[in-house]
Every structure is written in C-alpha cells, then in structure tokens.
Scaffold this motif. Structure first.
Motif, PDB file in Angstrom:
ATOM      1  N   THR A 177      36.108  40.118  48.163  1.00 48.85           N
ATOM      2  CA  THR A 177      35.038  40.454  49.110  1.00 48.85           C
ATOM      3  C   THR A 177      34.655  39.207  49.884  1.00 48.85           C
ATOM      4  N   GLU A 178      33.825  39.402  50.887  1.00 48.53           N
ATOM      5  CA  GLU A 178      33.394  38.251  51.691  1.00 48.53           C
ATOM      6  C   GLU A 178      32.472  37.325  50.899  1.00 48.53           C
ATOM      7  N   HIS A 179      31.915  37.813  49.821  1.00 57.62           N
ATOM      8  CA  HIS A 179      31.030  37.013  48.979  1.00 57.62           C
ATOM      9  C   HIS A 179      31.754  36.442  47.761  1.00 57.62           C
ATOM     10  N   GLY A 180      33.076  36.614  47.690  1.00 57.60           N
ATOM     11  CA  GLY A 180      33.834  36.122  46.562  1.00 57.60           C
ATOM     12  C   GLY A 180      34.636  37.236  45.927  1.00 57.60           C
ATOM     13  N   SER A 181      35.245  36.939  44.810  1.00 58.81           N
ATOM     14  CA  SER A 181      36.084  37.913  44.118  1.00 58.81           C
ATOM     15  C   SER A 181      35.507  38.209  42.748  1.00 58.81           C
ATOM     16  N   TYR A 182      35.848  39.398  42.231  1.00 52.49           N
ATOM     17  CA  TYR A 182      35.347  39.779  40.913  1.00 52.49           C
ATOM     18  C   TYR A 182      36.349  40.737  40.263  1.00 52.49           C
ATOM     19  N   LEU A 183      36.219  40.915  38.926  1.00 49.51           N
ATOM     20  CA  LEU A 183      37.114  41.776  38.155  1.00 49.51           C
ATOM     21  C   LEU A 183      36.527  43.180  38.087  1.00 49.51           C
ATOM     22  N   TYR A 189      38.337  34.986  35.548  1.00 49.47           N
ATOM     23  CA  TYR A 189      37.842  36.350  35.360  1.00 49.47           C
ATOM     24  C   TYR A 189      37.778  36.703  33.886  1.00 49.47           C
ATOM     25  N   LEU A 190      38.748  36.210  33.104  1.00 48.94           N
ATOM     26  CA  LEU A 190      38.721  36.474  31.673  1.00 48.94           C
ATOM     27  C   LEU A 190      37.514  35.790  31.025  1.00 48.94           C
TER      28      LEU A 190
END
Length: 677
Positions: free
Chosen positions: A597-603, A642-643
């Motif tokens: 996303t524009e605000h960063g990445s996530y799992l 992410y882990l």
C-alpha cells in the motif's frame, strides 16, 4: 583583540625589556608602586572570593607577578651597582627602615625575609602539595557521588554536568597551584641571593670604583639594598599570603571576612570567659586600665551577639512560613507536578535500606554501573533512574515504571537470599517458594544459615540487591526502544557528527528526518540489536535512504549491514548457530499474502493460517526449551520482518533472523522446521 588582552601582552613585553634595558629611576619607582598595588589587589581578591575556582587564573597570574618582580629586582640591582641610585621609592623605604643605624635596619629586613621564606612560603607550598594530592585522590569518589545524586533524582543532567566540570576544574586548579607554589619559593630564594649580591658587590664597587670610604659605602649600599629588598619582599609577602589563603580556602557562602567573623563569634558566651580572663590579668602588675578596657569590649560584644542571635531565632520561623507559602503559590510549583520521569523505581518502606547509603545500601552505585553497562551494550545513554519510596506498595514490594507505566514488579526479602534451582527435582533446601523476577525461573528465599548448603547443592544463590539489579537491567534492556525519543536520537547524531560530519549530513535532515532515524534505531533496539555501531547504520541509511523512506525496510537493511554483530551475538562457542528453519511452503505462503500500500506493506493472512504458523513455531520452541536451547527462527530476508510482526503478539521474545544477517563463516545447524499442513 580587546584592550584588556593587549594590556596583558604589553605587560609581558615590558618584563622582558626590564631584564635587558636599563630603566631611569623615576620609571623604576613607578613600576615598584605598580607591583605593590597588584599585590594588594591579589590578596584582597583572595580574601573576598567564596571558593578557589573563582580565582582560577591565580596560578598563571602568580607566574607573571613573580616574573615581573624578578625583572624589577634585576633592573634595581643594575641601577644600584652602576649608579648607587634606584629611584625615590627605594631610597625612602631604605631610609625609613634603617634610620641612623644600618645594622638594625638590616636585621629587621632579615627577619622579614625569614618570615617570608620559612613560614608563609614553605607553609603555602606544603598546603598546595597536600591539597593537590587529596583533590586528585577524591575525584573518583566525587564522580560516584554525582552519579548517585543524579540517579536518586536529587539533581538534573545539566546540574550533574556542571558538577563534573567543577570537579575537573578543581583537580586542574590544585594541580597547577602545586606547581605555581614553587615559583613563590624560588622567588624568596632569589630575593635573598640578590640582597647578598647588592651588599657584597656594592661595597666593592663603592670603595674601588667610586672612591667611597667603608663607612660611606656601607651607609649608601646598605640603605639602597634594604630599600630594594623591602619593596620586593613586601609584595612577595602579600602574594605568598594570598597563595596560602587560596589553597586553604574551602567553598562557603561568604568571603573570608564574613566567614571569620561569623565562625569566630558564633559562641557569644565564650566572649564572657575571655573577658573575665583578661580582667583578672589586670589584677597583676599588668596595666589595669588596658586590661579592663579590653575586657569591657569583649563583654559588650558577647552581650550584643547574644541579643542578636535571639532576635534571629524569633524571626526565622516567620520567614520560613512566608517562603513556603510563596513557593506553594508559584506557578513553577504546579508545572513541576506534570513532568514525567522516563524511568522510576519505587519500593516499599521495608526496602529502604537497599537505597539508603547510611544503612549500607549500594543501589545507587549499582544503578550507575547498570547505566554504564547498558550504554556499552546498546549504544544508548539510559536516562536517569528516579528512586523513591512509595507507601502504597507492600513493605517488601518494588515497582519499575517506564514512561509512567508499570513495566515490572517484584518482591524482596532483605534478610534472605534467593536460591535458584539447578534443575534437579529435589526439595533438599527449605525456603519460601517464589520466582526469580527477571527471567521467571523457579526459586526459593532461604535464610543466611542455609546459604552454604544451597551452594553445595548446586543452587545459584544471590543477595537481594543483586536480584533487583538484574531485574532492573533486563527490564530497561527490553524497553530500550521506548526510552529512545527524538531528543535522545539528536544527541546520538550530534555525537556521531563530531567524528563523521559528512556521513551525518548525507542522511539528515535530507532524505531522512530525525523522526525517521529514531524509528529505525528504535526498531533495532526492540529486537535487542545494539545501535552502538552507529556509523555502519548511517552508512546503510545513506545508501538506501534515497530509495525508500519506509523505516521498516530501512531497519531490515540496517540489520543486514550489522550481520557480523548479530552473528557474534547469537553464535555459541565454535561459531555454531542452532536454528529452527521455515519451510519453503510457509515462506511461499507468506510471500504471496504480502500486501503493498502507499502507507507500507503488511501480511494479509487469514486468522486460521496465522494461528497454525504460530502454533507450529511454539511447538518447536518448546521442544528446544526441553533441550535447554534458545529458539532462533531462520527465514529468508523477504519475510523476516512480517514473520516477526506475526509473532510479536503471542511470542514477543522469539528471535527471528534472516539468512543475510548471518555471516557465511558461521555454521548453521537446523534443529527443527516450521511447516503447515
């Protein structure tokens, strides 16, 4: 260059000129009066200062004044021996002291020299040596005292810095005074030699070159020599006295005059005793009128001081009440109530002895060492730990707060020792069942009589101060990321800028702000990665900061740059790291569910899959714990971040490393695999 600086430089040049070029009598008289005036000013300043550091320039000034006086001695000696004349001041002093009898005048001068050399100069030199030695010996104790006051919250960081600087200045000052006192001694010896030269060679020159009779030569050169000696020894005597005053002066709230009168006249009743003694002396053949007058003055002084002290005692409580009321009304009093300490240590009343130095407590010293140890380990300056008792806690309870929130709590029995089990299931030692507060290990509180028996049985036995010190260290280490704010980050950057200015300029304020750098460092500290190697971290931020401003990714890049440090931190003897690897199936599953996303990445895994992965890791970690091995998860760099985020809520202490964070030279042994069906 200011006029003051120019005046000092011209004065030094004039001293050099005096040593080489003959000066007329009127100029010598002028310089002699200047010398006497400077000596008077120096002794008056030394008497009116409140502490030695207020006259810190005195060692250097002492050297200049000694050189000036010796330059005058050379010039006057040249004038006396060549012209039998040295100006009106020397002639006047010589005539006044000698009068009609040169021998009596010379004896008076010799007595003055003896007083100067044997009493004042020698005493000042000895005091300087002792003061320098004791000041240097007391430095470590003073530094520890400052650190203890700082940890106890009695002083601020700024006040502690000022006190440390003052301790260093005192050591430098008394060390310089030890050397400068040698100038005073050498000046006295030189004065004696110069007088002997003036008399001996004056008589020879007067009788041989100037055709004077012996009596005429004695009168002339004795008068000039004594006059020259007086005008040099009087300032020297004043300077020596000032040296003694400076090195024997202790810090106080007043000058020498006020301290002498206040302390000497502190006990008015003693003046009555002195008055009675002097009065009875008048009953002997001693002059009764003089003794009675002195006794009356002493008695009146005692009466006046007694009345004055009674009035001050009556007025003091009212003044204190008014002062207390004014302090309560002041707005600063309210503002101070809303301030929050970064670290607070509170304890019940039964634990006061561990913090009270008067009762043998060394908690303050231990906290000083903890802060130093963590600064070395983490590269972070730990804030001051505020220590206070809290009646709301149980008598044996203590509590540690981080940023106003409770971070840990424990209980101590001061008259017991904490014995931690060796792991063998046996109840051979009687004690109170408990848990070691820092790591949650099963333990017992045992009495001192059972200490030796417990140690022979394999128990690890520690005293209560060591228990709380270990707990305090671990809690601060686990919350180090919360203690690192923007202000602390700026201090680290300023320190790095002193040695690597170009590196700092390349990172901040562009492309990364102070807040961005703080987030990266906090993420490293959160996973127990030291930020002491700040240059490598900033090299990484300089390389990748222009590509992305995602602090999560920047922290991952920084971890990979610190691979040597991380490898050393987790590898055991022989360079072996035992890990739990993540299967390719789990890695692929996680990689496919990373959302950008524009605000960063996530799992974005579904909850069931997340629980399955967490359960599988927990089972592997439990098996390792039975083998007394710490669990380290090893995965690819793409999913490590992410882990770790996935495990933070359920297994916050779990160590997660990527392949890029381990050096190729280390041996990696897989002792388990994380897999899902």
């Amino acid at each position: 260059m200011s006029a003051k600086d120019l005046t000092v430089l011209l004065g030094v040049i004039l001293i050099i000129i005096m040593l080489v070029i003959p000066l007329p009598g009127w100029l010598l008289s002028f310089l002699i009066l200047v010398n006497i005036s400077l000596a008077l000013v120096v002794i008056l300043v030394s008497m009116n200062m409140e502490e030695a550091l207020q006259f810190a320039v005195f060692p250097s000034l002492l050297l200049l004044l000694t050189l000036f006086r010796l330059g005058l001695n050379v010039s006057t000696t040249r004038s006396i021996l060549s012209e039998a004349e040295a100006g009106g001041v020397i002639a006047t002093f010589g005539s006044f002291v000698i009068g009609d009898n040169p021998l009596v005048g010379f004896v008076v001068f010799v007595i003055l020299v003896i007083i100067q050399f044997l009493v004042i100069t020698k005493g000042a030199e000895r005091v300087s040596e002792v003061a320098a030695r004791f000041t240097l010996d007391a430095m470590p104790g003073k530094q520890m005292s400052i650190d203890a006051d700082l940890n106890a919250g009695m002083i601020s960081e700024h006040q502690a810095k000022d006190r440390r600087q003052k301790v260093e200045q005192e050591a430098d000052f008394y060390g310089a005074m030890d050397g400068a006192s040698k100038f005073v001694k050498g000046d006295a010896i030189a004065g004696i030699i110069i007088v002997l030269i003036n008399i001996m060679f004056g008589l020879i020159i007067g009788m041989v070159q100037m055709d004077m009779s012996f009596t005429e030569a004695v009168n002339t050169y004795m008068r000039l020599t004594v006059g020259d000696g007086l005008v040099s020894q009087i300032p020297a005597l004043l300077i020596s006295t000032a040296t003694g005053i400076v090195v024997t002066r202790v810090a106080s709230e007043g000058n020498l005059g006020s301290d002498v009168t206040a302390q000497l006249l502190r006990y008015p009743k003693l003046l009555y005793i002195a008055a009675g003694t002097i009065f009875f002396l008048g009953l002997t053949p001693i002059n009764f009128f003089l003794t009675a007058m002195i006794a009356a003055v002493l008695a009146f002084g005692g009466y006046w001081l007694s009345r004055k002290s009674e009035q001050e005692e009556i007025e003091l409580p009212e003044d204190e009440d008014e002062t207390a009321t004014d302090q309560m009304k002041s707005p600063e009093n309210v503002v101070s109530l809303i301030s929050m300490d970064p670290i607070e240590f509170e304890f019940g009343y039964a634990l006061i002895p561990i913090a009270d130095t008067n009762q043998g407590g060394d908690l303050l010293d231990r906290i000083v060492m903890i802060r130093r140890q963590l600064a070395i380990e983490l590269g972070l300056v730990i804030p001051v730990v505020r220590i206070r008792d809290n009646i709301q806690l149980g008598p044996n309870e203590y509590r540690l707060k981080i940023k106003g929130n409770e971070a840990a709590r424990g209980e101590l029995l001061l008259d017991h020792f904490l014995a931690m089990s060796p792991g063998v299931e046996e109840d051979g030692i009687d004690g109170i069942e408990t848990k070691e507060p820092a790591f949650g290990l099963p333990a017992k509180w045992i009495t001192e009589e059972l200490k030796d028996e417990a140690e022979l049985s394999g128990y690890t036995v520690v005293d209560p101060p060591s228990v709380v010190s270990t707990h305090l260290t671990e809690v601060i280490k686990n919350h180090a990321h919360q203690l690192l704010g923007r202000q602390e980050t700026q201090q680290l950057i300023d320190h790095l800028k002193e040695s690597n200015p170009i590196l700092v300029e390349e990172v901040t304020p562009d492309p990364l702000s102070i807040g961005d750098v703080q987030k990266v460092l906090a993420k490293l500290l959160r996973e127990n990665v030291s930020v002491k190697n700040l240059p490598i971290i900033f090299e990484t931020l300089a390389d990748f900061g222009k590509m992305t401003n995602d602090t999560e990714l920047l922290a991952e890049y920084a971890r990979q740059s610190l691979s040597q440090q991380i490898t050393s931190q987790y590898s055991k003897g022989g360079g072996v790291v035992k890990v739990i690897t993540v299967s390719g199936r789990v890695e692929k599953l996680m990689a496919e569910h990373i959302q950008q996303t524009e605000h960063g990445s996530y799992l974005a895994l579904d909850p069931d899959t997340q629980q399955t992965i967490i359960k599988a890791i927990a089972e592997q970690a439990e098996q390792l714990s039975l083998m007394e091995e710490s669990a380290i998860i090893l995965c690819s760099p793409a999913i490590r971040m992410y882990l770790k985020q996935l495990l933070d809520r359920h297994l916050p202490q779990m160590i997660v490393l990527s392949y890029n964070e381990l050096e190729p030279t280390v041996e990696v042994q897989s002792v388990g695999v994380v897999n899902v069906a």
